[in-house]
Each structure stands twice: as structure tokens, then as C-alpha cells.
Design a protein around this motif. Structure first.
Motif, PDB file in Angstrom:
ATOM      1  N   LYS A   9       0.866  -1.173   0.000  1.00  0.00           N
ATOM      2  CA  LYS A   9       0.000   0.000   0.000  1.00  0.00           C
ATOM      3  C   LYS A   9       0.906   1.226   0.000  1.00  0.00           C
ATOM      4  O   LYS A   9       2.033   1.177   0.470  1.00  0.00           O
ATOM      5  N   GLN A  10       0.377   2.328  -0.490  1.00  0.00           N
ATOM      6  CA  GLN A  10       1.155   3.559  -0.526  1.00  0.00           C
ATOM      7  C   GLN A  10       1.431   4.027   0.898  1.00  0.00           C
ATOM      8  O   GLN A  10       0.543   4.052   1.745  1.00  0.00           O
ATOM      9  N   GLU A  11       2.676   4.380   1.154  1.00  0.00           N
ATOM     10  CA  GLU A  11       3.061   4.890   2.476  1.00  0.00           C
ATOM     11  C   GLU A  11       2.268   6.147   2.784  1.00  0.00           C
ATOM     12  O   GLU A  11       2.031   6.979   1.907  1.00  0.00           O
ATOM     13  N   GLY A  12       1.807   6.277   3.996  1.00  0.00           N
ATOM     14  CA  GLY A  12       1.087   7.466   4.417  1.00  0.00           C
ATOM     15  C   GLY A  12      -0.399   7.428   4.115  1.00  0.00           C
ATOM     16  O   GLY A  12      -1.097   8.417   4.333  1.00  0.00           O
ATOM     17  N   ALA A  13      -0.907   6.302   3.608  1.00  0.00           N
ATOM     18  CA  ALA A  13      -2.351   6.189   3.349  1.00  0.00           C
ATOM     19  C   ALA A  13      -3.108   6.319   4.666  1.00  0.00           C
ATOM     20  O   ALA A  13      -2.572   6.037   5.744  1.00  0.00           O
ATOM     21  N   ALA A  14      -4.342   6.752   4.594  1.00  0.00           N
ATOM     22  CA  ALA A  14      -5.149   6.971   5.794  1.00  0.00           C
ATOM     23  C   ALA A  14      -5.293   5.684   6.594  1.00  0.00           C
ATOM     24  O   ALA A  14      -5.409   4.590   6.034  1.00  0.00           O
ATOM     25  N   MET A  15      -5.272   5.829   7.905  1.00  0.00           N
ATOM     26  CA  MET A  15      -5.485   4.699   8.797  1.00  0.00           C
ATOM     27  C   MET A  15      -6.940   4.264   8.701  1.00  0.00           C
ATOM     28  O   MET A  15      -7.828   5.087   8.466  1.00  0.00           O
ATOM     29  N   PRO A  16      -7.218   2.968   8.881  1.00  0.00           N
ATOM     30  CA  PRO A  16      -8.602   2.498   8.792  1.00  0.00           C
ATOM     31  C   PRO A  16      -9.461   3.044   9.929  1.00  0.00           C
ATOM     32  O   PRO A  16      -8.970   3.286  11.035  1.00  0.00           O
ATOM     33  N   THR A  17     -10.739   3.199   9.632  1.00  0.00           N
ATOM     34  CA  THR A  17     -11.694   3.648  10.651  1.00  0.00           C
ATOM     35  C   THR A  17     -11.999   2.479  11.588  1.00  0.00           C
ATOM     36  O   THR A  17     -11.650   1.326  11.301  1.00  0.00           O
ATOM     37  N   ALA A  18     -12.695   2.766  12.686  1.00  0.00           N
ATOM     38  CA  ALA A  18     -13.097   1.719  13.620  1.00  0.00           C
ATOM     39  C   ALA A  18     -13.983   0.691  12.924  1.00  0.00           C
ATOM     40  O   ALA A  18     -13.846  -0.517  13.146  1.00  0.00           O
ATOM     41  N   GLN A  19     -14.884   1.153  12.067  1.00  0.00           N
ATOM     42  CA  GLN A  19     -15.763   0.239  11.337  1.00  0.00           C
ATOM     43  C   GLN A  19     -14.964  -0.653  10.392  1.00  0.00           C
ATOM     44  O   GLN A  19     -15.217  -1.850  10.296  1.00  0.00           O
ATOM     45  N   GLU A  20     -13.987  -0.067   9.696  1.00  0.00           N
ATOM     46  CA  GLU A  20     -13.150  -0.852   8.785  1.00  0.00           C
ATOM     47  C   GLU A  20     -12.327  -1.877   9.558  1.00  0.00           C
ATOM     48  O   GLU A  20     -12.143  -3.006   9.094  1.00  0.00           O
ATOM     49  N   GLU A  71       5.277   2.101  -3.211  1.00  0.00           N
ATOM     50  CA  GLU A  71       4.444   1.285  -2.340  1.00  0.00           C
ATOM     51  C   GLU A  71       5.343   0.399  -1.489  1.00  0.00           C
ATOM     52  O   GLU A  71       6.310  -0.164  -1.982  1.00  0.00           O
ATOM     53  N   LEU A  72       4.989   0.304  -0.227  1.00  0.00           N
ATOM     54  CA  LEU A  72       5.762  -0.502   0.709  1.00  0.00           C
ATOM     55  C   LEU A  72       4.927  -1.661   1.213  1.00  0.00           C
ATOM     56  O   LEU A  72       3.701  -1.623   1.170  1.00  0.00           O
ATOM     57  N   ILE A  73       5.603  -2.672   1.716  1.00  0.00           N
ATOM     58  CA  ILE A  73       4.887  -3.795   2.311  1.00  0.00           C
ATOM     59  C   ILE A  73       4.185  -3.296   3.563  1.00  0.00           C
ATOM     60  O   ILE A  73       4.806  -2.756   4.470  1.00  0.00           O
ATOM     61  N   ALA A  74       2.873  -3.453   3.573  1.00  0.00           N
ATOM     62  CA  ALA A  74       2.055  -2.999   4.700  1.00  0.00           C
ATOM     63  C   ALA A  74       1.652  -4.162   5.591  1.00  0.00           C
ATOM     64  O   ALA A  74       1.248  -3.962   6.733  1.00  0.00           O
ATOM     65  N   GLY A  75       1.745  -5.387   5.081  1.00  0.00           N
ATOM     66  CA  GLY A  75       1.381  -6.546   5.870  1.00  0.00           C
ATOM     67  C   GLY A  75       1.527  -7.824   5.071  1.00  0.00           C
ATOM     68  O   GLY A  75       1.921  -7.810   3.905  1.00  0.00           O
ATOM     69  N   PHE A  76       1.193  -8.929   5.719  1.00  0.00           N
ATOM     70  CA  PHE A  76       1.321 -10.231   5.077  1.00  0.00           C
ATOM     71  C   PHE A  76       0.277 -11.177   5.646  1.00  0.00           C
ATOM     72  O   PHE A  76      -0.272 -10.942   6.728  1.00  0.00           O
ATOM     73  N   ALA A  77       0.032 -12.243   4.926  1.00  0.00           N
ATOM     74  CA  ALA A  77      -0.807 -13.325   5.417  1.00  0.00           C
ATOM     75  C   ALA A  77      -0.232 -14.635   4.901  1.00  0.00           C
ATOM     76  O   ALA A  77       0.215 -14.716   3.758  1.00  0.00           O
TER      77      ALA A  77
END
Length: 111
Positions: A9-20, A71-77
Motif C-alpha cells: 500500500k502507498q506509504e502514508g495512506a489513511a489509517m482504517p476507521t473503527a468500522q473498517e 508502495e511498501l509492504i504494509a502486511g502479510f498473510a
């Protein structure tokens, strides 16, 4: 077969909301109970990270942030799936829940 889905994901993207975040929790619980999701994790901003490189027998360390990367690695599964197609479907479902622009690279792992 075991797969790794690498989320970028692009670095600095908005943090998810509580609902998300709640939608993501429901999704990951569902995938875990189905035996698909083995492990997952998110990454903090690159400003808190470092890159260690080997070149010509020498090691170098560069502290973040890594502004030259779009884009940087934001997570993994780690996924347990019967096929590559099943792993891709899981990645598609994840991206719908994650929202916004991003990508998942799906790679089969050695076992």
C-alpha cells in the motif's frame, strides 16, 4: 499448499476507521476458522524500519523512511489453500475489506 500474500500500500495512506477495523476482524476470524488464514501481521511505517543490504561482500544498513519506494509492504498473510486460484480469491476478498488502493502479491511457499 501454503501461500504468502504480501500486501503493498502507498506509504502514508489513511489509517482504517473503527468500522473498517471491525470488518477486517470479522474477515480474519472467518478465514482463520475456515483453516485458510494461518498467520498475518501488519507493518508499522517505514520511518521506524531499516533496510539491510549485501553487495560485493559488504553489508550496509539504511534507516527509514524509504521515500524512493512508491508502495511498501504494509502486511502479510500465510494462507493454506488447495490451489493458487483459491489463494488469489482470498487475496481479492482481503483487498475488498482493506479498501483503497493497494495490491497483494500471492506466492507459493516451499514446504
Amino acid at each position: 499448499m501454503r501461500y504468502m500474500a504480501i500486501y503493498r500500500k502507498q506509504e502514508g495512506a489513511a489509517m482504517p476507521t473503527a468500522q473498517e477495523m471491525e470488518e477486517m476482524r470479522v474477515f480474519t476470524d472467518e478465514q482463520t476458522k475456515a483453516g485458510i488464514l494461518i498467520a498475518s501481521g501488519g507493518c508499522l511505517p517505514s520511518a521506524l524500519g531499516a533496510r539491510v543490504r549485501a553487495s560485493a561482500g559488504r553489508l550496509s544498513v539504511t534507516d527509514g523512511p524509504f521515500t524512493e519506494t512508491k508502495e511498501l509492504i504494509a502486511g502479510f498473510a500465510i494462507l493454506e489453500c488447495a490451489s493458487k486460484a483459491e489463494a488469489i480469491e482470498s487475496a481479492k476478498r482481503f483487498l475488498k475489506v482493506a479498501r483503497g488502493d493497494g495490491e497483494c502479491e500471492v506466492r507459493q511457499m516451499f514446504q
